[in-house]
Design a protein around this motif. Structure first.
Motif, PDB file in Angstrom:
ATOM      1  N   CYS A  83       0.780  -1.120  -0.063  1.00  0.00           N
ATOM      2  CA  CYS A  83       0.180  -0.118   0.018  1.00  0.00           C
ATOM      3  C   CYS A  83       0.913   1.158   0.042  1.00  0.00           C
ATOM      4  O   CYS A  83       1.526   1.400   0.941  1.00  0.00           O
ATOM      5  CB  CYS A  83      -0.912  -0.074   1.150  1.00  0.00           C
ATOM      6  SG  CYS A  83      -2.303   1.286   1.133  1.00  0.00           S
ATOM      7  N   THR A  84       1.104   1.788  -1.197  1.00  0.00           N
ATOM      8  CA  THR A  84       1.824   2.954  -1.028  1.00  0.00           C
ATOM      9  C   THR A  84       1.177   4.483  -1.590  1.00  0.00           C
ATOM     10  O   THR A  84       0.316   4.611  -2.017  1.00  0.00           O
ATOM     11  CB  THR A  84       2.698   2.873  -2.575  1.00  0.00           C
ATOM     12  OG1 THR A  84       3.372   1.431  -2.537  1.00  0.00           O
ATOM     13  CG2 THR A  84       3.390   3.840  -2.886  1.00  0.00           C
ATOM     14  N   VAL A  86       0.636   7.944  -2.980  1.00  0.00           N
ATOM     15  CA  VAL A  86       0.616   8.498  -4.157  1.00  0.00           C
ATOM     16  C   VAL A  86       0.423   9.984  -4.304  1.00  0.00           C
ATOM     17  O   VAL A  86      -0.358  10.343  -3.431  1.00  0.00           O
ATOM     18  CB  VAL A  86      -0.167   7.539  -5.181  1.00  0.00           C
ATOM     19  CG1 VAL A  86       0.309   6.167  -5.227  1.00  0.00           C
ATOM     20  CG2 VAL A  86      -1.725   7.883  -4.773  1.00  0.00           C
ATOM     21  N   LEU A 101      -8.432   7.838 -14.294  1.00  0.00           N
ATOM     22  CA  LEU A 101      -7.740   6.963 -12.991  1.00  0.00           C
ATOM     23  C   LEU A 101      -7.228   8.025 -12.120  1.00  0.00           C
ATOM     24  O   LEU A 101      -7.041   9.150 -12.366  1.00  0.00           O
ATOM     25  CB  LEU A 101      -6.644   6.284 -13.549  1.00  0.00           C
ATOM     26  CG  LEU A 101      -7.014   5.432 -14.716  1.00  0.00           C
ATOM     27  CD1 LEU A 101      -5.501   4.678 -15.277  1.00  0.00           C
ATOM     28  CD2 LEU A 101      -7.695   4.373 -14.382  1.00  0.00           C
ATOM     29  N   GLY A 102      -7.179   7.598 -10.707  1.00  0.00           N
ATOM     30  CA  GLY A 102      -6.585   8.519  -9.650  1.00  0.00           C
ATOM     31  C   GLY A 102      -7.712   8.803  -8.757  1.00  0.00           C
ATOM     32  O   GLY A 102      -7.431   9.335  -7.692  1.00  0.00           O
ATOM     33  N   VAL A 104     -11.257   7.303  -6.041  1.00  0.00           N
ATOM     34  CA  VAL A 104     -11.301   6.220  -5.125  1.00  0.00           C
ATOM     35  C   VAL A 104     -12.488   5.521  -5.665  1.00  0.00           C
ATOM     36  O   VAL A 104     -12.898   4.696  -4.806  1.00  0.00           O
ATOM     37  CB  VAL A 104     -11.492   6.615  -3.424  1.00  0.00           C
ATOM     38  CG1 VAL A 104     -10.327   7.348  -3.040  1.00  0.00           C
ATOM     39  CG2 VAL A 104     -12.735   7.596  -3.424  1.00  0.00           C
ATOM     40  N   ALA A 132      -7.581   9.629  -4.973  1.00  0.00           N
ATOM     41  CA  ALA A 132      -6.876   8.656  -4.054  1.00  0.00           C
ATOM     42  C   ALA A 132      -5.509   9.360  -3.720  1.00  0.00           C
ATOM     43  O   ALA A 132      -5.019   9.959  -4.444  1.00  0.00           O
ATOM     44  CB  ALA A 132      -6.564   7.332  -4.972  1.00  0.00           C
ATOM     45  N   ARG A 134      -3.472   6.736  -1.871  1.00  0.00           N
ATOM     46  CA  ARG A 134      -2.920   5.408  -1.656  1.00  0.00           C
ATOM     47  C   ARG A 134      -3.212   4.604  -2.786  1.00  0.00           C
ATOM     48  O   ARG A 134      -4.339   4.634  -3.118  1.00  0.00           O
ATOM     49  CB  ARG A 134      -3.148   4.682  -0.324  1.00  0.00           C
ATOM     50  CG  ARG A 134      -2.888   5.735   0.830  1.00  0.00           C
ATOM     51  CD  ARG A 134      -2.914   4.863   2.052  1.00  0.00           C
ATOM     52  NE  ARG A 134      -2.256   5.843   3.556  1.00  0.00           N
ATOM     53  CZ  ARG A 134      -0.932   5.745   3.535  1.00  0.00           C
ATOM     54  NH1 ARG A 134      -0.078   5.079   2.959  1.00  0.00           N
ATOM     55  NH2 ARG A 134      -0.661   6.366   4.668  1.00  0.00           N
ATOM     56  N   CYS A 135      -2.241   3.707  -2.978  1.00  0.00           N
ATOM     57  CA  CYS A 135      -2.343   2.847  -4.119  1.00  0.00           C
ATOM     58  C   CYS A 135      -2.041   1.316  -3.595  1.00  0.00           C
ATOM     59  O   CYS A 135      -0.862   1.296  -2.753  1.00  0.00           O
ATOM     60  CB  CYS A 135      -1.560   3.216  -5.224  1.00  0.00           C
ATOM     61  SG  CYS A 135      -1.676   1.934  -6.499  1.00  0.00           S
ATOM     62  N   ARG A 136      -2.813   0.302  -3.697  1.00  0.00           N
ATOM     63  CA  ARG A 136      -2.384  -1.170  -3.301  1.00  0.00           C
ATOM     64  C   ARG A 136      -2.213  -2.083  -4.567  1.00  0.00           C
ATOM     65  O   ARG A 136      -2.916  -1.837  -5.736  1.00  0.00           O
ATOM     66  CB  ARG A 136      -3.516  -1.832  -2.523  1.00  0.00           C
ATOM     67  CG  ARG A 136      -3.392  -3.048  -2.180  1.00  0.00           C
ATOM     68  CD  ARG A 136      -4.447  -3.633  -1.332  1.00  0.00           C
ATOM     69  NE  ARG A 136      -4.207  -3.009  -0.043  1.00  0.00           N
ATOM     70  CZ  ARG A 136      -5.194  -2.597   0.511  1.00  0.00           C
ATOM     71  NH1 ARG A 136      -6.487  -2.865   0.208  1.00  0.00           N
ATOM     72  NH2 ARG A 136      -5.021  -2.010   2.022  1.00  0.00           N
ATOM     73  N   ALA A 137      -0.881  -2.581  -4.523  1.00  0.00           N
ATOM     74  CA  ALA A 137      -0.556  -3.506  -5.553  1.00  0.00           C
ATOM     75  C   ALA A 137      -0.530  -4.805  -5.094  1.00  0.00           C
ATOM     76  O   ALA A 137       0.190  -5.053  -3.918  1.00  0.00           O
ATOM     77  CB  ALA A 137       0.702  -2.955  -6.120  1.00  0.00           C
TER      78      ALA A 137
END
Length: 153
Positions: A83-84, A86, A101-102, A104, A132, A134-137
């Motif tokens: 979880c980063t 961004v 994109l971007g 929630v 957003a 945060r981003c989860r990969a």
């Protein structure tokens, strides 16, 4: 013309490094030759071992399972998640359909069918403060392969 993989990797790095990378790459390309920028963009967007959908869903996990069964791999499968944080940024992408994109919002709520939809979606996300932060990969990987994934197919 076909280029060795190491040369393509080097040229991809040179094309994507720095703030003036396109200008720098054009100078390098003029001096040494090599793949055109569009070829490098296609290699980056469509690597041979990537999934066609970015979502962590049943079909993608099943595809990994099918690959593991195909090569008769019985070793460990690494799973990782991150979880980063961004930058708050909205962008338009047509890689997997036309989306903003971007935010929630779920991806299906960010579909832009025409140019007017883009402005409407951007205003809606901005007004509701749904950008957003945060981003989860997630990643699934066979850990003990002796060659790159695309060579197994």
């Amino acid at each position: 013309m076909r280029y060795p993989q190491n040369y393509l990797n080097f040229m991809t790095l040179m094309h994507s490094y720095g703030q003036k990378s396109a200008e720098q790459y054009s100078i390098l390309h003029a001096a040494t030759g090599g793949p055109c920028p569009r070829t490098l963009q296609n290699l980056i967007k469509h690597p041979p071992d990537c999934l066609s959908s970015p979502n962590l869903d049943f079909e993608n996990v099943a595809r990994v399972k099918q690959f593991v069964d195909t090569i008769r791999y019985d070793g460990p499968v690494a799973s990782a998640s991150d979880c980063t944080k961004v930058h708050k940024w909205l962008t338009y992408s047509n890689d997997y359909g036309s989306h903003i994109l971007g935010s929630v919002l779920p991806l299906l709520e960010c579909i832009a069918d025409d140019f007017d939809d883009i402005d409407t979606l951007v205003e809606h996300v901005g007004d509701e403060e749904m950008i957003a932060t945060r981003c989860r990969a997630s990643l699934l990987s066979c850990t003990l392969l002796d060659k790159p994934v695309h060579e197994y197919q």
